[in-house]
Scaffold this motif. Sequence first.
Motif, PDB file in Angstrom:
ATOM      1  N   THR A 178       0.812  -1.222   0.000  1.00 43.81           N
ATOM      2  CA  THR A 178       0.000   0.000   0.000  1.00 43.81           C
ATOM      3  C   THR A 178       0.843   1.269   0.000  1.00 43.81           C
ATOM      4  OG1 THR A 178      -0.259  -0.107   2.411  1.00 43.81           O
ATOM      5  CG2 THR A 178      -2.007  -1.108   1.067  1.00 43.81           C
ATOM      6  N   GLN A 179       2.145   1.096  -0.184  1.00 44.08           N
ATOM      7  CA  GLN A 179       3.041   2.230  -0.415  1.00 44.08           C
ATOM      8  C   GLN A 179       3.110   3.197   0.767  1.00 44.08           C
ATOM      9  OE1 GLN A 179       4.495   2.410  -4.347  1.00 44.08           O
ATOM     10  NE2 GLN A 179       4.558   0.681  -2.965  1.00 44.08           N
ATOM     11  N   PHE A 180       3.502   2.655   1.902  1.00 43.73           N
ATOM     12  CA  PHE A 180       3.726   3.465   3.097  1.00 43.73           C
ATOM     13  C   PHE A 180       4.972   4.320   2.939  1.00 43.73           C
ATOM     14  CE2 PHE A 180       0.764   1.034   5.610  1.00 43.73           C
ATOM     15  CZ  PHE A 180       0.508   1.825   6.721  1.00 43.73           C
ATOM     16  N   LEU A 181       4.882   5.594   3.270  1.00 47.71           N
ATOM     17  CA  LEU A 181       6.092   6.375   3.461  1.00 47.71           C
ATOM     18  C   LEU A 181       6.821   5.827   4.689  1.00 47.71           C
ATOM     19  CD1 LEU A 181       4.820   9.964   2.676  1.00 47.71           C
ATOM     20  CD2 LEU A 181       6.712   8.811   1.522  1.00 47.71           C
ATOM     21  N   PRO A 182       8.153   5.811   4.682  1.00 51.86           N
ATOM     22  CA  PRO A 182       8.882   5.113   5.736  1.00 51.86           C
ATOM     23  C   PRO A 182       8.593   5.586   7.158  1.00 51.86           C
ATOM     24  CG  PRO A 182      10.323   5.478   3.873  1.00 51.86           C
ATOM     25  CD  PRO A 182       9.053   6.223   3.576  1.00 51.86           C
ATOM     26  N   GLY A 183       8.440   6.884   7.360  1.00 58.40           N
ATOM     27  CA  GLY A 183       8.135   7.359   8.710  1.00 58.40           C
ATOM     28  C   GLY A 183       6.809   6.825   9.212  1.00 58.40           C
ATOM     29  N   ASN A 184       5.825   6.741   8.317  1.00 61.90           N
ATOM     30  CA  ASN A 184       4.536   6.174   8.688  1.00 61.90           C
ATOM     31  C   ASN A 184       4.637   4.670   8.904  1.00 61.90           C
ATOM     32  OD1 ASN A 184       3.318   8.691   8.493  1.00 61.90           O
ATOM     33  ND2 ASN A 184       2.710   8.392   6.366  1.00 61.90           N
ATOM     34  N   ALA A 185       5.446   4.011   8.089  1.00 57.28           N
ATOM     35  CA  ALA A 185       5.659   2.580   8.270  1.00 57.28           C
ATOM     36  C   ALA A 185       6.235   2.292   9.654  1.00 57.28           C
ATOM     37  CB  ALA A 185       6.599   2.047   7.186  1.00 57.28           C
ATOM     38  N   LEU A 186       7.181   3.108  10.061  1.00 54.49           N
ATOM     39  CA  LEU A 186       7.810   2.931  11.372  1.00 54.49           C
ATOM     40  C   LEU A 186       6.794   3.108  12.496  1.00 54.49           C
ATOM     41  CD1 LEU A 186      10.649   2.598  12.787  1.00 54.49           C
ATOM     42  CD2 LEU A 186      10.666   5.094  12.932  1.00 54.49           C
ATOM     43  N   THR A 187       5.907   4.083  12.343  1.00 54.16           N
ATOM     44  CA  THR A 187       4.967   4.437  13.407  1.00 54.16           C
ATOM     45  C   THR A 187       3.762   3.510  13.466  1.00 54.16           C
ATOM     46  OG1 THR A 187       5.610   6.760  13.215  1.00 54.16           O
ATOM     47  CG2 THR A 187       3.526   6.303  14.330  1.00 54.16           C
ATOM     48  N   TYR A 188       3.244   3.111  12.310  1.00 60.06           N
ATOM     49  CA  TYR A 188       1.945   2.425  12.277  1.00 60.06           C
ATOM     50  C   TYR A 188       2.024   0.956  11.852  1.00 60.06           C
ATOM     51  CZ  TYR A 188       0.431   7.264  12.537  1.00 60.06           C
ATOM     52  OH  TYR A 188       0.263   8.570  12.935  1.00 60.06           O
ATOM     53  N   GLY A 189       3.220   0.459  11.623  1.00 60.42           N
ATOM     54  CA  GLY A 189       3.371  -0.909  11.153  1.00 60.42           C
ATOM     55  C   GLY A 189       2.856  -1.951  12.138  1.00 60.42           C
ATOM     56  N   ILE A 190       2.209  -2.993  11.593  1.00 62.44           N
ATOM     57  CA  ILE A 190       1.618  -4.069  12.387  1.00 62.44           C
ATOM     58  C   ILE A 190       2.120  -5.423  11.869  1.00 62.44           C
ATOM     59  CG2 ILE A 190      -0.546  -5.266  12.951  1.00 62.44           C
ATOM     60  CD1 ILE A 190      -0.359  -2.619  14.378  1.00 62.44           C
ATOM     61  N   ASP A 191       2.513  -6.292  12.795  1.00 61.16           N
ATOM     62  CA  ASP A 191       2.871  -7.666  12.449  1.00 61.16           C
ATOM     63  C   ASP A 191       1.596  -8.497  12.515  1.00 61.16           C
ATOM     64  OD1 ASP A 191       3.929 -10.193  12.130  1.00 61.16           O
ATOM     65  OD2 ASP A 191       4.759 -10.293  14.166  1.00 61.16           O
ATOM     66  N   ALA A 192       0.853  -8.548  11.419  1.00 59.88           N
ATOM     67  CA  ALA A 192      -0.454  -9.213  11.417  1.00 59.88           C
ATOM     68  C   ALA A 192      -0.361 -10.728  11.309  1.00 59.88           C
ATOM     69  CB  ALA A 192      -1.310  -8.669  10.275  1.00 59.88           C
ATOM     70  N   ASN A 193       0.700 -11.228  10.698  1.00 58.16           N
ATOM     71  CA  ASN A 193       0.792 -12.683  10.527  1.00 58.16           C
ATOM     72  C   ASN A 193       1.571 -13.362  11.646  1.00 58.16           C
ATOM     73  OD1 ASN A 193       3.417 -12.000   9.917  1.00 58.16           O
ATOM     74  ND2 ASN A 193       3.425 -12.868   7.852  1.00 58.16           N
ATOM     75  N   GLY A 194       2.034 -12.567  12.614  1.00 61.31           N
ATOM     76  CA  GLY A 194       2.627 -13.131  13.817  1.00 61.31           C
ATOM     77  C   GLY A 194       3.973 -13.789  13.649  1.00 61.31           C
TER      78      GLY A 194
END
Length: 259
Positions: A178-194
């Motif tokens: 979904t093309q996250f900007l890196p700062g947003n990826a760092l802040t909002y990233g989720i490990d959904a598959n565990g």
Amino acid sequence: MLAVSLMPGTAIAAPCGNDGSGFAAWKTAFAAEAQRAGVGKRGLQALAKAQYASRTIAADRNQKSFRYSLAKFMQVRGANTIVAQGRTRKARNAAFYAALERQYGVPAGVLIAIHGMETGFGGFMGDSRVVSAITTLAYDCRRSDFFVPHAIGALKLVDQGAITAETRGAKHGELGHTQFLPGNALTYGIDANGDGRIDFYNQADAMASTANFLRQKGWRPGEGYQEGQPNFSVIKQWNAAGVYQKAIAIMAAQIDAGG
């Protein structure tokens, strides 16, 4: 690792530039900023390897699709195809999207429309080196203030092992499905598959991270997301172009209405 030679307590902002001639000197100065921001050895090594991304600058100067009318924009970006494929994807993975909506309050149509618009459902996630692209934009004078935090974010993602200096993404340094900007990826990233790693090139992680971003930005579960409704302002947080925001809202409603 880039050498850093600053007197204690000294903070010197890295000077921006409008071509590649000053990029090497900028990286040396920016390494000090990055260290102060908490970037570690692997991130600094990735910064040292970064190269001035001419294609990124060319793309940044020529974002003409956002100047189209809504109808033209949706035609050019393949809205009908996104909706048709999106309905199929929703039906095929109904339990997954229902679980995301229960947890984050964001309907499937919105997430699927973003996924389709950004990468054709993962069909093309970019061929530019993320660290080079985002640091080039941080160096470039046009929007340096906006991109510096994302450059820091990219280097921290390298430290965490989420990306490397060679990870490929879009020309503006966006990551994954979904093309996250890196700062947003760092802040909002989720490990959904565990699996213990946040991977934006994994669809489950990317979709959950997108839902989390929208929820954290103020998404109100159960409220509308069309123009003029409460959640439309949250779609604006994902992309600043008005024509993009309207297209996502329209496609999302069509996807949700279709199954």
